[in-house]
Design a protein around this motif. Structure first.
Motif, PDB file in Angstrom:
ATOM      1  N   ASP A  96       0.804  -1.219   0.000  1.00 29.45           N
ATOM      2  CA  ASP A  96       0.000   0.000   0.000  1.00 29.45           C
ATOM      3  C   ASP A  96       0.837   1.270   0.000  1.00 29.45           C
ATOM      4  O   ASP A  96       0.313   2.369  -0.055  1.00 29.45           O
ATOM      5  N   ARG A  97       2.163   1.144   0.101  1.00 33.39           N
ATOM      6  CA  ARG A  97       2.997   2.332   0.157  1.00 33.39           C
ATOM      7  C   ARG A  97       3.063   3.018  -1.189  1.00 33.39           C
ATOM      8  O   ARG A  97       3.147   2.375  -2.228  1.00 33.39           O
ATOM      9  N   ASP A 104       2.885   1.975  -6.390  1.00 32.18           N
ATOM     10  CA  ASP A 104       1.638   1.949  -5.631  1.00 32.18           C
ATOM     11  C   ASP A 104       0.722   0.887  -6.222  1.00 32.18           C
ATOM     12  O   ASP A 104       0.328   0.967  -7.385  1.00 32.18           O
ATOM     13  N   ARG A 105       0.374  -0.121  -5.407  1.00 35.56           N
ATOM     14  CA  ARG A 105      -0.468  -1.221  -5.896  1.00 35.56           C
ATOM     15  C   ARG A 105      -1.884  -0.758  -6.228  1.00 35.56           C
ATOM     16  O   ARG A 105      -2.590  -1.417  -6.994  1.00 35.56           O
ATOM     17  N   SER A 106      -2.304   0.367  -5.656  1.00 31.80           N
ATOM     18  CA  SER A 106      -3.656   0.870  -5.925  1.00 31.80           C
ATOM     19  C   SER A 106      -3.654   1.933  -7.030  1.00 31.80           C
ATOM     20  O   SER A 106      -4.665   2.591  -7.250  1.00 31.80           O
ATOM     21  N   GLU A 107      -2.539   2.089  -7.723  1.00 30.05           N
ATOM     22  CA  GLU A 107      -2.435   3.080  -8.786  1.00 30.05           C
ATOM     23  C   GLU A 107      -3.508   2.851  -9.849  1.00 30.05           C
ATOM     24  O   GLU A 107      -3.699   1.727 -10.329  1.00 30.05           O
ATOM     25  N   SER A 108      -4.223   3.900 -10.202  1.00 29.94           N
ATOM     26  CA  SER A 108      -5.298   3.767 -11.186  1.00 29.94           C
ATOM     27  C   SER A 108      -4.753   3.920 -12.597  1.00 29.94           C
ATOM     28  O   SER A 108      -3.701   4.533 -12.814  1.00 29.94           O
ATOM     29  N   HIS A 109      -5.476   3.343 -13.542  1.00 36.30           N
ATOM     30  CA  HIS A 109      -5.142   3.433 -14.972  1.00 36.30           C
ATOM     31  C   HIS A 109      -3.730   2.928 -15.257  1.00 36.30           C
ATOM     32  O   HIS A 109      -3.036   3.459 -16.121  1.00 36.30           O
ATOM     33  N   ARG A 110      -3.314   1.891 -14.563  1.00 33.80           N
ATOM     34  CA  ARG A 110      -1.989   1.315 -14.772  1.00 33.80           C
ATOM     35  C   ARG A 110      -2.008   0.461 -16.034  1.00 33.80           C
ATOM     36  O   ARG A 110      -2.821  -0.453 -16.174  1.00 33.80           O
ATOM     37  N   THR A 118       5.575  -8.609  -2.829  1.00 33.63           N
ATOM     38  CA  THR A 118       5.927  -7.448  -3.647  1.00 33.63           C
ATOM     39  C   THR A 118       4.649  -6.780  -4.153  1.00 33.63           C
ATOM     40  O   THR A 118       3.626  -7.449  -4.336  1.00 33.63           O
ATOM     41  N   PRO A 119       4.673  -5.478  -4.415  1.00 32.19           N
ATOM     42  CA  PRO A 119       3.440  -4.746  -4.763  1.00 32.19           C
ATOM     43  C   PRO A 119       3.083  -4.806  -6.245  1.00 32.19           C
ATOM     44  O   PRO A 119       2.911  -3.791  -6.898  1.00 32.19           O
ATOM     45  N   TRP A 120       2.971  -6.024  -6.792  1.00 30.67           N
ATOM     46  CA  TRP A 120       2.522  -6.150  -8.172  1.00 30.67           C
ATOM     47  C   TRP A 120       1.090  -5.636  -8.297  1.00 30.67           C
ATOM     48  O   TRP A 120       0.312  -5.675  -7.354  1.00 30.67           O
ATOM     49  N   HIS A 121       0.755  -5.174  -9.489  1.00 33.43           N
ATOM     50  CA  HIS A 121      -0.541  -4.536  -9.727  1.00 33.43           C
ATOM     51  C   HIS A 121      -1.467  -5.520 -10.453  1.00 33.43           C
ATOM     52  O   HIS A 121      -1.165  -5.947 -11.573  1.00 33.43           O
TER      53      HIS A 121
END
Length: 404
Positions: free
Chosen positions: A5-6, A28-34, A210-213
């Motif tokens: 979540d960082r 950022d795992r919550s990044e939009s429009h990735r 790891t923060p994969w999306h």
């Protein structure tokens, strides 16, 4: 707050040790429009070459009457190709600074894939993995540097990234040592080292995921699916070209061209009929999804080789029986559909629709037993498309996020 979540840490230029470099901090795992980056798309281009060469060699092995050896060598080669792509894809989803060093290291991995591709023929010819291993050395050195940068860039994921770097390096040393064993240790040592490769992410992620999306990973897997299905489109075009040059077998080749295009289009339709990111809710689900796609990708690549085999068979070349020749097309299609059903569709469809897709997938493979096998297989796939499309307007099934 967890590592996933960082947000990306911004470091002032005055604190950077090297000009033009940025700390490799997690995205950022919550990044939009990735979406996939231009560098990732460029990276995928080398796999077009590798997949094509593997399919060509499988085609030659099948036509030459070496089906078992050909399939074993294809499985070996495709594992090498697939695993190289998987390692880069998941890393880039979690860490992607896009500075000059990241780009250079990515280009180095691309060079390694091309070396690997150059060794495909040696694997099919005599099981020699020397050139393939050399390509892996190039890729692995770059990957270890990337994970080492990630370990320095984020304290929270330092142990995870270090485990990746150490695990990749140790297994790669084992691959090099394998070359010193008589006959390179045979298939048994390959399987053991392949399992060791698969174990590295399982071991590393235990120290912290790891923060994969999820959306990004699903998109990347979809893009690679397009690459392998693209080989079957080329095979369909070759059937048309051969038909125009061989009027004696014109009807059969045109039917094959139409059927293979329908099979490819149907496989694409079924694959993209569901939201794949729904299956990426945790590390366990991600491993099942990611590893299961080996069969999806390998089956799609084998399908294109099968179309080429059937072109030879319809033109009067090759020694395969009609059933065996047809099976080189229908069985890979069935495997593709069955694995997609297992990984995604059974969680999204109602029990009745899910069972129907399962039966139709099996029917597509069994089509090899019938005259005009590609046509019957295509009809089964079209029926599967109708089933999944009919569910598109319905709300998705409620599924326990922990279920696989």
């Amino acid at each position: 707050m967890t590592a996933q979540d960082r947000a990306v840490t911004v470091v002032p230029p005055s604190r950077r040790r090297h000009p033009g470099l940025r700390p490799m901090t997690p995205r950022d795992r919550s990044e939009s429009h990735r979406v996939a980056s231009p560098l990732e798309l460029f990276f995928d281009l080398v796999f077009v070459v590798a997949v094509s060469l593997a399919a060509v060699e499988l085609h030659h092995a099948l036509v030459g009457g070496h089906a078992l050896d050909g399939l074993v060598h294809y499985a070996v080669v495709f594992f090498a190709v697939w695993w190289a792509w998987v390692n880069f894809t998941w890393f880039a989803s979690a860490f992607d600074t896009d500075d000059w060093l990241h780009r250079v290291l990515t280009f180095a991995q691309m060079a390694g894939v091309l070396v690997l591709a150059a060794g495909v023929h040696d694997v099919f010819a005599d099981g020699d993995l020397t050139v393939v291993t050399a390509g892996y050395v190039v890729m692995r050195v770059a990957a270890v540097v990337q994970w080492s940068r990630a370990a320095r860039g984020d304290v929270g994921l330092r142990r995870t990234a270090t485990r990746y770097a150490v695990g990749i390096a140790v297994v790669q040393l084992a691959w090099v040592a394998r070359l010193l064993v008589p006959d390179q240790g045979g298939l048994r040592t390959f399987v053991l080292l392949a399992l060791a490769e698969l174990a590295v992410p399982v071991w590393a992620e235990r120290r912290g995921p790891t923060p994969w999306h999820p959306h990004h990973v699903a998109e990347r897997y979809g893009l690679f699916t397009l690459i392998v299905l693209g080989e079957s489109i080329l095979a369909s075009a070759n059937a048309v070209i051969d038909a125009l040059q061989d009027t004696e077998h014109l009807p059969a080749l045109l039917l094959l061209a139409g059927s293979s295009l329908t099979l490819a289009a149907g496989a694409w339709w079924v694959y993209f009929s569901a939201e794949h990111h729904r299956r990426l809710t945790g590390v366990r689900q991600a491993l099942v999804y990611g590893y299961g796609h080996y069969l999806v990708f390998a089956a799609a690549g084998a399908f294109s080789a099968g179309v080429e085999v059937l072109i030879d068979h319809e033109s009067g070349h090759g020694d395969l029986s009609p059933v065996a020749a047809a099976a080189t097309v229908t069985v890979p299609v069935a495997v593709f559909l069955l694995v997609v059903w297992w990984l995604v569709l059974r969680h999204e469809l109602t029990p009745a629709r899910s069972t129907t897709v399962l039966v139709l997938s099996l029917a597509a493979g069994a089509g090899a037993l019938l005259p005009q096998a590609p046509l019957w297989a295509a009809l089964a796939v079209v029926a599967a498309v109708v089933v999944v499309q009919g569910a598109a307007a319905s709300p998705p099934r409620v599924q326990d996020p922990a279920g696989v």
